[in-house]
Design a protein around this motif. Structure first.
Motif, mmCIF file in Angstrom:
data_model
loop_
_atom_site.group_PDB
_atom_site.id
_atom_site.type_symbol
_atom_site.label_atom_id
_atom_site.label_comp_id
_atom_site.label_asym_id
_atom_site.label_seq_id
_atom_site.Cartn_x
_atom_site.Cartn_y
_atom_site.Cartn_z
ATOM 1 N N GLY A 99 10.662 -10.177 -12.652
ATOM 2 C CA GLY A 99 10.286 -9.875 -11.881
ATOM 3 C C GLY A 99 9.589 -9.286 -10.295
ATOM 4 N N LEU A 100 10.445 -9.438 -9.535
ATOM 5 C CA LEU A 100 10.555 -9.534 -7.968
ATOM 6 C C LEU A 100 10.645 -7.868 -7.832
ATOM 7 N N ILE A 101 9.973 -7.415 -6.597
ATOM 8 C CA ILE A 101 10.154 -6.436 -6.096
ATOM 9 C C ILE A 101 11.349 -6.312 -5.363
ATOM 10 N N ARG A 102 12.435 -5.130 -4.879
ATOM 11 C CA ARG A 102 13.393 -5.029 -4.314
ATOM 12 C C ARG A 102 12.684 -3.801 -4.110
ATOM 13 N N LEU A 103 13.122 -3.560 -2.467
ATOM 14 C CA LEU A 103 12.609 -1.857 -2.195
ATOM 15 C C LEU A 103 13.431 -1.206 -1.562
ATOM 16 N N CYS A 104 13.644 -0.422 -1.894
ATOM 17 C CA CYS A 104 14.714 1.309 -1.435
ATOM 18 C C CYS A 104 14.853 1.297 0.124
ATOM 19 N N LEU A 105 15.836 0.744 0.930
ATOM 20 C CA LEU A 105 15.938 0.457 2.490
ATOM 21 C C LEU A 105 15.711 2.747 2.702
ATOM 22 N N PRO A 106 16.775 3.180 2.438
ATOM 23 C CA PRO A 106 16.449 4.276 2.748
ATOM 24 C C PRO A 106 15.067 5.367 2.244
ATOM 25 N N SER A 107 14.164 4.686 2.037
ATOM 26 C CA SER A 107 12.682 5.141 2.118
ATOM 27 C C SER A 107 12.047 4.767 2.702
ATOM 28 N N ARG B 46 1.259 -1.481 -0.218
ATOM 29 C CA ARG B 46 -0.172 -0.432 0.267
ATOM 30 C C ARG B 46 0.867 1.374 -0.207
ATOM 31 N N LEU B 47 1.416 1.288 0.621
ATOM 32 C CA LEU B 47 2.990 2.342 0.398
ATOM 33 C C LEU B 47 3.388 2.986 -0.615
ATOM 34 N N ILE B 48 4.182 1.332 -1.493
ATOM 35 C CA ILE B 48 4.411 1.887 -2.828
ATOM 36 C C ILE B 48 3.175 2.133 -3.430
ATOM 37 N N ASP B 49 2.226 1.498 -3.420
ATOM 38 C CA ASP B 49 1.208 2.549 -4.351
ATOM 39 C C ASP B 49 0.961 3.871 -3.884
ATOM 40 N N ALA B 50 0.722 4.207 -2.639
ATOM 41 C CA ALA B 50 1.063 6.084 -2.345
ATOM 42 C C ALA B 50 2.605 6.342 -2.816
ATOM 43 N N GLY B 51 3.471 5.307 -3.305
ATOM 44 C CA GLY B 51 4.426 6.512 -3.408
ATOM 45 C C GLY B 51 5.571 7.072 -2.365
ATOM 46 N N THR B 52 5.601 6.491 -1.384
ATOM 47 C CA THR B 52 6.062 6.819 0.045
ATOM 48 C C THR B 52 7.835 5.825 0.199
ATOM 49 N N ILE B 53 7.325 4.967 -0.165
ATOM 50 C CA ILE B 53 8.549 3.865 -0.203
ATOM 51 C C ILE B 53 8.990 3.122 -1.700
ATOM 52 N N HIS B 54 10.049 3.978 -2.043
ATOM 53 C CA HIS B 54 10.805 3.611 -2.983
ATOM 54 C C HIS B 54 11.186 2.120 -3.546
ATOM 55 N N PHE B 55 10.729 1.351 -5.121
ATOM 56 C CA PHE B 55 10.974 0.458 -5.145
ATOM 57 C C PHE B 55 11.798 0.501 -7.034
ATOM 58 N N THR B 56 12.329 -0.721 -7.258
ATOM 59 C CA THR B 56 12.492 -1.546 -8.313
ATOM 60 C C THR B 56 11.832 -2.978 -8.499
ATOM 61 N N GLU B 57 11.869 -3.488 -9.464
ATOM 62 C CA GLU B 57 11.296 -4.748 -10.511
ATOM 63 C C GLU B 57 12.201 -5.224 -11.272
ATOM 64 N N THR B 58 12.685 -6.418 -10.808
ATOM 65 C CA THR B 58 13.718 -6.977 -12.022
ATOM 66 C C THR B 58 13.443 -8.012 -12.285
ATOM 67 N N GLU B 59 13.665 -7.983 -13.477
ATOM 68 C CA GLU B 59 14.014 -9.134 -14.595
ATOM 69 C C GLU B 59 13.218 -9.802 -14.296
#
Length: 98
Positions: free
Chosen positions: A74-82, A59-72
């Protein structure tokens, strides 16, 4: 004889330190939002750190509160500082309400 009631207030301050040990799921990676190379962690690791559910994190990802990236793959990785910033902001909001 009338007894006086005493009221004792005890105040204490807590400081919290988080230690994130890298496992196979976490690695350094580029965060497009931070424009830095940061530690990227899995949603499960993030849930463990924050004592919350992966659903709440999404939900926080969808709200733009936490940064993320998606691997080739299809796995999600979250930005620890955010993630840590989001936690800090939430703790400050709760403290303001107390």
């Amino acid at each position: 004889m009338r007894l006086k009631k005493r009221r004792t207030e005890i105040a204490f301050e807590l400081e919290q330190t988080m230690i994130v040990k890298r496992r196979s799921g976490s690695a350094s990676g580029w965060c497009n939002d931070c424009e830095l190379e940061v530690v990227m962690i899995t949603p499960d690791e993030a849930a463990s750190i924050t004592s919350t559910t992966t659903r709440a994190l999404y939900r926080l990802i969808d709200a733009g509160t936490i940064h993320f990236t998606e691997t080739e793959g299809g796995l999600i990785r979250l930005c620890l500082p955010s993630l840590l910033q989001a936690i800090g902001g939430a703790n400050q909001d709760q403290a303001a309400l107390a």
